[in-house]
Write a protein that holds these residues in place. Sequence first.
Motif, PDB file in Angstrom:
ATOM      1  N   THR A  28      41.694  30.919  45.135  1.00 29.47           N
ATOM      2  CA  THR A  28      42.244  30.910  43.795  1.00 29.47           C
ATOM      3  C   THR A  28      41.690  29.714  43.054  1.00 29.47           C
ATOM      4  O   THR A  28      41.598  28.627  43.621  1.00 29.47           O
ATOM      5  CB  THR A  28      43.788  30.832  43.861  1.00 29.47           C
ATOM      6  OG1 THR A  28      44.265  31.956  44.596  1.00 29.47           O
ATOM      7  CG2 THR A  28      44.408  30.831  42.469  1.00 29.47           C
ATOM      8  N   ALA A  55      42.706  34.566  38.546  1.00 29.63           N
ATOM      9  CA  ALA A  55      43.516  35.520  39.318  1.00 29.63           C
ATOM     10  C   ALA A  55      43.612  36.876  38.613  1.00 29.63           C
ATOM     11  O   ALA A  55      43.345  37.922  39.206  1.00 29.63           O
ATOM     12  CB  ALA A  55      44.908  34.948  39.578  1.00 29.63           C
ATOM     13  N   ASN A  97      38.522  36.995  46.423  1.00 28.91           N
ATOM     14  CA  ASN A  97      38.464  36.868  44.971  1.00 28.91           C
ATOM     15  C   ASN A  97      37.130  37.491  44.550  1.00 28.91           C
ATOM     16  O   ASN A  97      36.074  37.064  45.017  1.00 28.91           O
ATOM     17  CB  ASN A  97      38.518  35.379  44.578  1.00 28.91           C
ATOM     18  CG  ASN A  97      38.505  35.161  43.075  1.00 28.91           C
ATOM     19  OD1 ASN A  97      37.833  35.871  42.334  1.00 28.91           O
ATOM     20  ND2 ASN A  97      39.248  34.161  42.632  1.00 28.91           N
ATOM     21  N   ASN A 128      39.895  38.630  37.908  1.00 29.77           N
ATOM     22  CA  ASN A 128      39.180  39.336  38.979  1.00 29.77           C
ATOM     23  C   ASN A 128      39.992  40.475  39.571  1.00 29.77           C
ATOM     24  O   ASN A 128      39.455  41.322  40.268  1.00 29.77           O
ATOM     25  CB  ASN A 128      38.726  38.358  40.070  1.00 29.77           C
ATOM     26  CG  ASN A 128      39.707  38.228  41.210  1.00 29.77           C
ATOM     27  OD1 ASN A 128      39.607  38.905  42.233  1.00 29.77           O
ATOM     28  ND2 ASN A 128      40.713  37.381  41.034  1.00 29.77           N
ATOM     29  N   SER A 129      41.293  40.501  39.292  1.00 32.59           N
ATOM     30  CA  SER A 129      42.161  41.501  39.919  1.00 32.59           C
ATOM     31  C   SER A 129      42.485  42.671  39.006  1.00 32.59           C
ATOM     32  O   SER A 129      43.120  43.638  39.439  1.00 32.59           O
ATOM     33  CB  SER A 129      43.498  40.847  40.321  1.00 32.59           C
ATOM     34  OG  SER A 129      43.296  39.734  41.132  1.00 32.59           O
ATOM     35  N   HIS A 139      46.272  35.980  45.736  1.00 29.75           N
ATOM     36  CA  HIS A 139      46.186  34.643  45.141  1.00 29.75           C
ATOM     37  C   HIS A 139      47.443  33.853  45.402  1.00 29.75           C
ATOM     38  O   HIS A 139      48.539  34.401  45.391  1.00 29.75           O
ATOM     39  CB  HIS A 139      45.940  34.749  43.638  1.00 29.75           C
ATOM     40  CG  HIS A 139      44.595  35.308  43.314  1.00 29.75           C
ATOM     41  ND1 HIS A 139      43.437  34.601  43.533  1.00 29.75           N
ATOM     42  CD2 HIS A 139      44.215  36.521  42.843  1.00 29.75           C
ATOM     43  CE1 HIS A 139      42.406  35.348  43.188  1.00 29.75           C
ATOM     44  NE2 HIS A 139      42.849  36.522  42.783  1.00 29.75           N
TER      45      HIS A 139
END
Lengths: 721, 153, 206
Positions: free
Chosen positions: A112, A117, A104, A120-121, A64
């Motif tokens: 992004t 951010a 993403n 989803n991570s 991102h």
Amino acid sequence: MTAHDIALSRRALLAGAGALVIGLHLPEVARAQSARPAGGAAVLAPNAFVRVAADDTVTVLIKHIEFGQGPFTGLTTLVAEEMDADWGQMRAEHAPADVKLYANLLFGVQGTGGSSAIANSFEQMRKAGATARAMLVQAAAEAWKVPAGEITVEAGVLKHPTGKQGRFGEFAGAASKLPVPETVSLKQPANFRLIGREGAVKRLDSADKARGKAQFTIDIHTPGMLTVVVARPPRFGGKMASFDAAETLKVKGVVDVKPIGSGVAVYATGMWPAIKGREALKVSWDESAAEKRGSRELIAEYRALARTPGTVVGKHGDAEAVLAKADTVVEAEFVFPYLAHAPMEPLDGYLEWDGTQALARFGSQFQTTEHATIAAVLGLPQDKVRLETMLAGGSFGRRAQVSQHLAAELAMVAKAIGPNRPVKLVWTREDDLTGGYYRPLFLHKLRGAVKDGKIAAWTDSIVGQSFFLGTPFEAMVVKNGIDSTMVEGANELPYDIADFACEVHTAKVGVPTLWWRSVGHTHTAYAVECFVDELLQAAGLDPVAGRLAMMGKEPRAMGVLKAVAELAKWNGPNSVEGRARGVAVVESFGSFVAQIAEVSLGSDGEPKVHKVWCAVDCGVAVNPDVIRAQMEGGIGFGIGHALYGEITLDAGKPVQTNFDSYRSLRIHEMPAVEVTIIASTEKPTGVGEPGVPPIGPAVANALARLGQVRPRQLPMVGGTV
Amino acid sequence: MAHTFKVNGTTHSVDIDDDTPLLWALRDNLGLTGTKFGCGVAQCGACTVYLDGKPLRSCVTPVSAVAGAEITTIEAISGREAEAVQAAWTAGDVPQCGYCQSGQVMSAVALLKENKKPTDQDIDLAMNGNICRCATYARIRAAIHSAARSLEV
Amino acid sequence: MRPLLLASAAALALGLGGTALTFAQSAPQRRGPPLQDAASFSSIPNQQARSAALFGEIGKVLTHPRCMNCHPATERPRQTDARRLHQPVVVRGKDGHGAPGLECATCHGKQNYDPARMPGDGHWALAPASMAWEGKTLGQICLQLKDQSRNGGRDLAAIVKHVTTDTLVLWGWNPGPGREPAPGTNAQFGALMQAWADSGAACPAS
């Protein structure tokens, strides 16, 4: 409309874009680059995200873009947590554009937005860290000839009860020869030492940014590079008819002038000759298809439209029937101007190519579509185009371009002058503020009925532009005339109101518009939270207690409202010594934020916001201090625009051209901010945008208790129409 | 024509138009990119440098006006105030996007050089010429107070 | 808030059309509003009435935005033809040159810098508080102007010399692009001041 639907609409948009124009094979160039040594020379690269070097640094490749909201720090925290690394050994840098590795997970492509951010991570980055840890532990176990299960890791040090110990760097080489484990177990939240721990983590980018060392796109200089500015049409939809560059070419430092799709490009040895050259350029514009309506005309048209039936986007009960019979009917019309994002670093981009391959470097927010756009314009296969994401000086939505216009312009500028002429395209502040892609102008017409001390009915008629109309994504995102980003926050309320209706009209206007920090909530939150406050006041109810009584179905929204009332020691809204308090509560992007603003009227007649209390529930709070910073920044951004921000069109031309007329919040206008973060085990949601929506209505609701009318038209100070 | 001025202790001569803003001479001719472009009309303060020790908006100062002067940029600020400010900026995690922060730091250091213990109003008056679109103002204020406290010791 | 709205609207209208540089290169130096010559007052037979009438004409200059903006009643100057409060917020400071960290000279150079529409002068500053004109009647400004306890100890001759030679006063007729110059010419203004002084420096009644 829920945050989930927004994510869906963005995912649909971007996935659609990918399907339309993007080959999904893994680009070789990008693959090579993604394995490039980072930090120290990387020895262990167990996955696309983690690089462990012999010098013991751990570099996390961040998918991102970092433009202030903290993904460098946040995603690195997730990796460091699962690695049990020491924060001091952690580094972050942008991952290259590579949709297979760095999509993403909410969008399906690399990009992004939507405050997504961390959301989803969260698992992906923890797994990446846990994998690296497992391999380092295994390497140590083999070296020490002990069972892996007996090795512990603490602050970047591997330890065995026998006293053996070593750092990551010592085992990175051996670990790199081991198979990558298919499954790893993640920590239980109770064992987190970094995630959610106050003071455990400092931002990775603060020191460089305090010393002028952070490298932004505008800072790129390469041998032979040309700086480019572009003369664009003064009205949206205008086209270049002809131009005369004779005077431009006389300017010292100007190298060339070329027509490109979006206007006329001036190439020079530096920014000043480029600007001077453009001023000397004579361009005649074909404005036959240009938008020539001004804000005044558009508002009048919207006002008329709002009084006609629109497309129903939310309905239960029969609001019109209740309103027709009600004793107390309250009406309000709210008008919201076009707004520019005005990131401190204006749009810019760097591109070099030799006719067969290209390198683009800029603050790319939608890497996958921008990568594809550049390749398409240059006529190169995508695997011959590298895209490096740079730190960017803010975005607020401006760099998340549905139209890909910056990437396209950058590639066109490079293509027009030909290969082996590196270019740096830069927009001036005037280009930025007069260049469109604004938060659309919106109008809400609301009617409400109060009966027996309760809000009995509510209608909202919304008029505005969709920034998807006229783009290739229109068919995908705008269905049955409804663009969900136009009505989110207004077509479903957190309040139990028996009879409810919300309609929308989508106006066709030739002004390019775009999402702007918190998207639809920029106007729906103001309209809804001002109007509910007005109705509660009409019903004689307290703004906090009155809201809580209607929020039974929204426990998390109630939670932040109760928390902020407690934090502010809420004792009613009324003015004490010239200061009154207003409240608002908004869910956006899956996060819940409530704010209370303490406001007075200054001697100059302008509202003065003294203090803001803020409660946020964003699920698991990964970096509490980053969350606080985003609430502070969102509040300041929201106040600046609610009070002062507007782009006015006069016969189609933007009136405001720089910060002297596009007034921006300054330090003496920033209130003190106190933030409380709700402890939560819900999955983490975003904080980049949700701090913005509540503050405008909170300030307006305070003004209402100072004997003012809740401002019906923004900005509160200096509205021109 | 050639313009000669001293930047961070080194004398430079650059052959550019008289009306070239010092900002672009620093960035494009001398490669000193810590000083930022934000508006070009002295509204945002991102371009702040020192001219003979005093803050100056380099975007509205033509190189013809700085002949023989001593310019200092973010790359070369030093001394107790600079160290205190930059340490406070880091400790307080002031920056978000960071683009305006060179200018913020330059203004803050200049303030502390003249006023060792600024009040909130002193901070407002010195710093309101520096726009931060991320609105990191609350932390800027706190960091200046923190830097001032550290200078007392 | 309504007056503020209107003031802002007027200020915004100034920004119309193109970039700062466009202004610099394409807009010729404007003339300010007209000013009557001192001679045109000679038909007024009564000396005191003539003198007061002369000051009435002088007042067109003194109350023009180019002069009034930096003779504020508060600590804050104004700017633009619409006389909006100066952005950023700057104050008189201890000597009229601004506050530590944001002095006038932080932005205002020794001369106008037209590409950015930035006005300048060798001693760009606010008038001292004793010479605040904002909100005062012309009669009050006149008395103030003559009062040596407030005007920096200047007698009439020194006042005339000041307004005809001081570079910052002269700037009013050379304010750079995007600003309306003070009325008439500085020579006309100087002649009016001289004629006013010569006729007894009478002040208008209000």
